[in-house]
Scaffold this active site. Structure first.
Site: not given
Length: 342
Positions: A46-47
């Protein structure tokens, strides 16, 4: 020449990750369960969303210029995403990494061209050796550098408000009743929660925290209790400080999970659903199980759990029987249970 349907580079692949129905691992639970699988991002977490969002904002504001150096603190996933974006945009990348991060993550960061400083994990946030303080020092020493500072950067929240939240709302056709997500910096859960609650204030948002972290206690009391802090193994979950990138008002409750249960939940997710996810994803699934046991869901619940990371980052940890045994996680009962489905 006919049009070739190709992406310009990997950055165009960030976001629009799939929502997958969970079937076997949730077969004994009440409700309808779906996983937002962030490992489908090109940087496998998700980063990617915050790395691209924060860097492009800095470019637009003139803070980042060609040839500059990007500095960040990371448990590994954010660092990889920043290194990936830096490669394509021509920035130098220096990362202060917690020693708790898996060897796989650290090797991957260096492979992407980042300079890596490994810092002791189990020291106070204000200790000069901590990865927070090392990053600050490097920023002060290196000219033309920008410190991303994901823990205190509200653009972390904005990235998920503008992407993850709308995606989940659209993918569920607005039927989501519960969001379950891990909380580390807090950007993923906070930004997603803000968007979803604007669409429907009745959506319940539950954060997953680790034993040894201060987040749940702070959410309940708004007091920082250092007595809550002790070492734990899960990476990218929980904190020994209060991140400004966490909007506690958008989160309805927290639940804590153990290192051992989370490791086994990740392995079970692979065996039952074919989803090869990371340690933090295992924590999210374990939280789902505990919430079900507490009777949080009913047959009409539409539950989305965010799986933030990919299993490839943890080959030397939770997917290594040797590491699991060293931690005391592979007792006879669990070994029989896992081997029976292989």
């Amino acid at each position: 020449m006919k049009e070739i349907k190709a992406y310009s580079n990997v950055l165009e692949l960030i976001g629009n990750t799939p929502l997958l129905q969970l079937n076997r691992i949730t077969s004994q639970m009440k409700g309808n369960f779906y996983a937002k699988v962030e490992g489908f991002n090109p940087g496998h977490s998700a980063k990617d969303r915050i790395a691209l969002h924060i860097i492009e904002k800095a470019e637009k504001q003139g803070i980042l210029k060609p040839g500059d150096t990007i500095i960040e603190t990371t448990s590994g996933n954010t660092g990889f995403s920043i290194a990936m974006v830096s490669v394509l945009k021509g920035y130098k990348c220096i990362l202060a990494v917690s020693s708790k991060s898996s060897k796989d993550k650290i090797d991957m960061l260096r492979t992407m061209g980042a300079t890596v400083h490994v810092c002791p994990a189990h020291v106070a946030a204000d200790d000069p050796r901590s990865y927070y303080e090392v990053a600050k020092r490097l920023h002060s020493e290196i000219a033309d550098s920008v410190y991303i500072n994901q823990y205190f950067n509200t653009l972390n929240i904005e990235a998920h408000y503008e992407s993850t939240g709308p995606e989940i709302w659209n993918q569920t056709n607005g039927q989501i009743t519960h969001l379950v997500a891990c909380s580390g910096t807090g950007g993923t859960i906070s930004g997603t929660a803000r968007f979803l609650k604007e669409q429907n204030p009745d959506v319940k948002v539950i954060g997953i925290d680790a034993y040894g972290s201060v987040l749940q206690k702070y959410h309940q009391t708004r007091e920082f209790d250092k007595n809550e802090i002790y070492p734990y193994r899960i990476e990218g979950l929980g904190k020994n400080l209060i991140p400004a990138a966490t909007d506690f008002d958008s989160i309805d409750a927290f639940i804590k999970v153990t290192d051992e249960d989370s490791a086994h939940a990740a392995r079970e997710l692979a065996r039952t659903e074919g989803i090869f996810a990371g340690y933090t994803s295992g924590a999210a699934v374990q939280g789902l199980k505990q919430l079900n046991e507490e009777g949080v869901f009913d047959k009409d619940s539409v539950v989305v759990v965010i799986l933030p990371d990919h299993g490839s980052r943890y080959m030397s940890k939770i997917y290594s029987d040797e590491w699991m045994e060293q931690q005391g996680f592979m007792d006879a009962e669990k070994e029989v249970e896992e081997n029976s489905v292989r």
